[in-house]
Scaffold this motif. Structure first.
Motif, PDB file in Angstrom:
ATOM      1  N   VAL A 171       5.734   0.407  14.002  1.00  0.00           N
ATOM      2  CA  VAL A 171       5.236   1.507  13.343  1.00  0.00           C
ATOM      3  C   VAL A 171       3.863   1.911  14.089  1.00  0.00           C
ATOM      4  N   PRO A 172       3.294   3.154  13.555  1.00  0.00           N
ATOM      5  CA  PRO A 172       1.979   3.530  14.193  1.00  0.00           C
ATOM      6  C   PRO A 172       1.098   2.562  13.555  1.00  0.00           C
ATOM      7  N   ARG A 219      -2.195   2.718   1.143  1.00  0.00           N
ATOM      8  CA  ARG A 219      -0.825   2.677   1.316  1.00  0.00           C
ATOM      9  C   ARG A 219      -0.116   1.426   0.352  1.00  0.00           C
ATOM     10  N   ARG A 220       0.669   1.651  -0.485  1.00  0.00           N
ATOM     11  CA  ARG A 220       1.289   0.217  -1.103  1.00  0.00           C
ATOM     12  C   ARG A 220       2.468  -0.116  -0.054  1.00  0.00           C
ATOM     13  N   LEU A 221       2.737  -1.328  -0.028  1.00  0.00           N
ATOM     14  CA  LEU A 221       3.888  -1.908   0.615  1.00  0.00           C
ATOM     15  C   LEU A 221       5.108  -2.433  -0.394  1.00  0.00           C
ATOM     16  N   LYS A 265      -3.794   1.945   6.856  1.00  0.00           N
ATOM     17  CA  LYS A 265      -3.525   2.270   5.629  1.00  0.00           C
ATOM     18  C   LYS A 265      -3.198   1.348   4.442  1.00  0.00           C
ATOM     19  N   TYR A 266      -2.528   0.463   4.902  1.00  0.00           N
ATOM     20  CA  TYR A 266      -2.144  -0.617   3.794  1.00  0.00           C
ATOM     21  C   TYR A 266      -3.402  -1.597   3.639  1.00  0.00           C
ATOM     22  N   GLU A 267      -4.105  -1.910   4.908  1.00  0.00           N
ATOM     23  CA  GLU A 267      -5.405  -2.872   4.839  1.00  0.00           C
ATOM     24  C   GLU A 267      -6.146  -1.838   4.045  1.00  0.00           C
TER      25      GLU A 267
END
Length: 89
Positions: free
Chosen positions: A49-50, A62-64, A56-58
């Protein structure tokens, strides 16, 4: 009131992406990456992934989902169970 509305009004859905538990998860994922001595770029390469996906998740932007969390755990050399234990869940 429909099923979805009843479920949401029951308090089971936290509409804020910035809940205390979510922010703790983000911090744990950063800590685990640092402990594994990996950069965001290296984790992103393992996930194909980029780098922005990891950023973003860190950062909590963004939610995982569960499957994504599993893939991140593998990339970090840990397990979902270990992550959840460190979050306190």
């Amino acid at each position: 009131m429909g099923y979805l509305e009843a479920w949401q009004s029951s308090g089971l859905v936290d509409k804020s992406i910035y809940s205390a538990e979510h922010l703790k998860l983000c911090a744990v994922l950063r800590e685990l990456r640092h402990e594994a001595e990996l950069t965001q770029v290296q984790v992103a390469a393992k996930l194909d992934v980029p780098q922005s996906f990891v950023s973003k998740y860190e950062a909590g932007d963004r939610r995982l989902d569960l499957i994504e969390l599993h893939h991140v755990a593998v990339a970090l050399g840990t397990s979902v169970q270990t992550i959840l234990e460190r979050v306190g869940l």
